[in-house]
Write an enzyme that holds these catalytic residues in place. Structure first.
Site, PDB file in Angstrom:
ATOM      1  N   SER A 186     -53.264  41.918  47.792  1.00 13.68           N
ATOM      2  CA  SER A 186     -54.341  40.987  47.363  1.00 13.68           C
ATOM      3  C   SER A 186     -55.059  41.793  46.197  1.00 13.68           C
ATOM      4  CB  SER A 186     -55.179  40.585  48.381  1.00 13.68           C
ATOM      5  OG  SER A 186     -54.507  40.091  49.576  1.00 13.68           O
TER       6      SER A 186
HETATM    7  N1  SAH Z   1     -53.049  41.847  53.613  1.00 14.29           N
HETATM    8  C1  SAH Z   1     -52.120  42.117  52.727  1.00 14.29           C
HETATM    9  C2  SAH Z   1     -51.570  40.929  51.720  1.00 14.29           C
HETATM   10  C3  SAH Z   1     -50.958  39.976  52.442  1.00 14.29           C
HETATM   11  S1  SAH Z   1     -49.800  38.820  51.840  1.00 14.29           S
HETATM   12  C4  SAH Z   1     -52.291  43.251  52.046  1.00 14.29           C
HETATM   13  O1  SAH Z   1     -53.530  43.834  52.055  1.00 14.29           O
HETATM   14  O2  SAH Z   1     -51.466  43.791  51.330  1.00 14.29           O
HETATM   15  C5  SAH Z   1     -49.575  38.067  53.081  1.00 14.29           C
HETATM   16  C6  SAH Z   1     -48.828  38.393  54.009  1.00 14.29           C
HETATM   17  O3  SAH Z   1     -48.634  37.153  55.203  1.00 14.29           O
HETATM   18  C7  SAH Z   1     -47.182  38.697  53.654  1.00 14.29           C
HETATM   19  O4  SAH Z   1     -46.881  39.826  54.000  1.00 14.29           O
HETATM   20  C8  SAH Z   1     -46.245  37.693  54.637  1.00 14.29           C
HETATM   21  O5  SAH Z   1     -45.455  38.113  55.170  1.00 14.29           O
HETATM   22  C9  SAH Z   1     -47.491  37.456  55.875  1.00 14.29           C
HETATM   23  N2  SAH Z   1     -47.153  36.220  56.534  1.00 14.29           N
HETATM   24  C10 SAH Z   1     -47.142  35.081  56.032  1.00 14.29           C
HETATM   25  N3  SAH Z   1     -47.112  34.305  57.360  1.00 14.29           N
HETATM   26  C11 SAH Z   1     -46.943  34.874  58.276  1.00 14.29           C
HETATM   27  C12 SAH Z   1     -47.121  34.595  59.708  1.00 14.29           C
HETATM   28  N4  SAH Z   1     -46.819  33.589  60.312  1.00 14.29           N
HETATM   29  N5  SAH Z   1     -47.141  35.620  60.668  1.00 14.29           N
HETATM   30  C13 SAH Z   1     -47.323  36.793  60.207  1.00 14.29           C
HETATM   31  N6  SAH Z   1     -47.603  37.134  58.670  1.00 14.29           N
HETATM   32  C14 SAH Z   1     -47.273  36.140  57.876  1.00 14.29           C
END
Ligand code: SAH
Length: 213
Positions: free
Chosen positions: A61
């Site tokens: 992000s």
């Molecule tokens: N917080 C992260 C950015 C996350 S991007 C950072 O600081 O880098 C969003 C993430 O959510 C992705 O890695 C994706 O794989 C995860 N995601 C999406 N759906 C999900 C689910 N149902 N359960 C767990 N993770 C999920």
């Protein structure tokens, strides 16, 4: 090599100018070198206030969005926090500076393994990493004082609301996956749920089931 004073100043300036003013949040963000969480060809942009691609087709992000979400979460030193969407691990590393314990979940094994490696390297022993479909939350570790979701759902997932302690706060993006979404804050009170909208954002979608990698 860690980040330079100039890179740090540039990032902190961007955070403040986007409304991240909480001292504890700024201090936490100053302690975590985003460069460690961005690998490959985008590494030279790690200190720009922009989201960047990471492995598994996901994104780290935008720093100011991380700051605004962390600030809105009002994390205290005794709090047990659930993060859905470990991704690079950057947000979890920041939360670990502020909370008692952080439970972070991602559906991609490669991401949770890579993030865990960084947490070990940084000595962040209060983060517990899980590879699972986080949309069900982590019932065996509930309730949580704070919940942060870093992938967008159409609505706040019911199981997550149920795992939020009374007096707890949840921050998450909601809306259609490809459109502009709203970052909202939900407070759970004795009487029910209070919602407020913070800003427009764009996150990758919250998906069901485990990832393939
Ligand atoms: N917080 C992260 C950015 C996350 S991007 C950072 O600081 O880098 C969003 C993430 O959510 C992705 O890695 C994706 O794989 C995860 N995601 C999406 N759906 C999900 C689910 N149902 N359960 C767990 N993770 C999920």
């Amino acid at each position: 090599m860690s980040w330079t004073a100039e890179q740090k100043m540039r990032l902190l300036f961007a955070l403040r100018s986007k409304g991240v003013t909480d001292k504890a949040v700024l201090t936490a963000m100053e302690k975590v070198d985003r460069g460690l969480f961005v690998q490959g060809i985008f590494a030279d942009r790690a200190y720009d206030d922009t989201p960047l691609p990471i492995i598994c087709g996901q994104t780290i992000s935008q720093p100011s969005v991380v700051g605004i979400m962390t600030q809105a979460l009002e994390v205290g030193p005794r709090d047990k926090v659930l993060e859905l969407g470990t991704g690079s691990g950057y947000q979890a590393a920041i939360l670990s500076q502020l909370a008692r314990r952080v439970y972070t979940v991602d559906r991609f094994k490669r991401l949770t393994q890579q993030a865990q490696g960084l947490f070990d390297q940084l000595g962040l022993t209060n983060i517990i990493t899980f590879c699972a479909d986080g949309s069900h939350g982590l019932p065996e570790h509930a309730p949580f004082d704070r919940i942060i979701v870093t992938a967008a759902a159409e609505d706040p997932p019911g199981p997550l609301l149920a795992q939020l302690r009374i007096g707890g706060i949840m921050v998450l993006p909601v809306g259609q996956s490809d459109a502009v979404q709203s970052l909202i804050r939900v407070r759970r009170t004795e009487e029910g749920l209070d919602y407020d909208e913070l800003l427009k954002v764009r996150f990758v979608p919250l998906l069901e089931g485990l990832g393939r990698e």
